[in-house]
Motif scaffolding. Structure first.
Motif, short mmCIF file in Angstrom:
data_model
loop_
_atom_site.label_atom_id
_atom_site.label_comp_id
_atom_site.label_asym_id
_atom_site.label_seq_id
_atom_site.Cartn_x
_atom_site.Cartn_y
_atom_site.Cartn_z
N LEU A 77 0.85 -0.97 0.05
CA LEU A 77 0.06 0.13 0.07
C LEU A 77 0.77 1.40 -0.07
O LEU A 77 1.81 1.49 0.86
CB LEU A 77 -0.80 -0.01 1.31
N THR A 78 0.96 2.02 -1.06
CA THR A 78 1.54 3.36 -1.27
C THR A 78 0.69 4.55 -1.19
O THR A 78 -0.15 4.74 -1.82
CB THR A 78 2.34 3.20 -2.34
N GLN A 102 3.80 9.13 7.79
CA GLN A 102 2.50 9.01 7.57
C GLN A 102 1.87 7.27 7.43
O GLN A 102 0.67 7.24 7.93
CB GLN A 102 2.15 9.81 6.08
N ASN A 103 2.87 6.59 7.02
CA ASN A 103 2.49 5.23 7.12
C ASN A 103 2.10 4.85 8.52
O ASN A 103 1.14 3.91 8.69
CB ASN A 103 3.57 4.56 6.46
N ASP A 104 3.05 5.16 9.49
CA ASP A 104 2.81 5.20 10.83
C ASP A 104 1.46 5.31 11.33
O ASP A 104 1.01 4.74 12.15
CB ASP A 104 3.95 5.41 11.75
N THR A 105 1.04 6.59 10.82
CA THR A 105 -0.45 6.98 11.33
C THR A 105 -1.29 6.22 10.62
O THR A 105 -2.30 5.98 11.40
CB THR A 105 -0.45 8.53 10.63
N SER A 134 6.40 2.37 1.57
CA SER A 134 5.06 1.49 1.36
C SER A 134 4.85 0.93 2.73
O SER A 134 5.96 0.38 3.52
CB SER A 134 5.23 0.42 0.35
N ILE A 135 3.55 0.43 2.97
CA ILE A 135 3.08 -0.48 4.15
C ILE A 135 3.04 -1.92 3.16
O ILE A 135 2.40 -1.94 2.19
CB ILE A 135 1.65 -0.23 4.61
N ILE A 136 3.78 -2.85 3.85
CA ILE A 136 3.84 -4.24 3.14
C ILE A 136 3.14 -5.18 4.23
O ILE A 136 3.53 -5.46 5.30
CB ILE A 136 5.46 -4.44 2.88
N PHE A 137 2.38 -6.13 3.37
CA PHE A 137 1.58 -7.06 3.96
C PHE A 137 2.28 -8.31 3.45
O PHE A 137 2.14 -8.44 2.06
CB PHE A 137 0.10 -7.17 3.81
N SER A 138 2.96 -9.20 3.99
CA SER A 138 3.45 -10.90 3.45
C SER A 138 2.79 -11.59 4.38
O SER A 138 2.45 -11.77 5.44
CB SER A 138 4.95 -10.64 4.03
#
Length: 140
Positions: A77-78, A102-105, A134-138
């Protein structure tokens, strides 16, 4: 956009198909998620798809799905807000650091932390070589 911490599933507005560890490439391709999606890289059995941008609280997200054969292995997610840069020439290390903050938020809004979960892992990544955050979901 809604994300369930317990399952790692990502729910997009107006989509009947959640993004998560159970999503197969076949089910993705016949779902509304695939409408407007473009292939990122295709080197079978690996294939990635860039979804149509998704609006969330005044900003847009670019979402990439990464499949190995039928299995969804990773989602990024970017946050595409213009303040983080609108072109390669406009992106700086400082903006990447701001985007990571901002990703942390966003992760707090979704009640998530960068951590291991029963379904996989969440990371908040900055890649200065490719100038992206980016936020990465693995998924397992």
């Amino acid at each position: 956009m809604m994300i369930r911490r317990e399952t790692g599933k990502i729910y997009l507005p107006e989509s009947e198909c959640p993004i998560g560890p159970e999503l197969t490439r076949e089910s993705f391709l016949v779902s509304s998620l695939s409408q407007g999606a473009k292939i990122g890289v295709q080197n079978e059995p690996w294939c990635s798809y860039c979804l149509a941008p998704v609006g969330v609280a005044g900003t847009r997200f670019y979402i990439m799905l990464y499949f190995h054969s039928q299995k969804l292995e990773r989602v990024t997610l970017t946050d595409a807000h213009p303040r983080f840069g609108t072109s390669w020439a406009d992106v700086t290390e400082e903006k990447m650091t701001q985007q990571k903050e901002q990703n942390d938020t966003w992760l707090k809004v979704w009640n998530l932390l960068p951590a291991l979960y029963s379904w996989g892992r969440v990371e908040n990544s900055v890649d200065l070589h490719n100038m992206e955050s980016s936020i990465i979901f693995s998924y397992r």
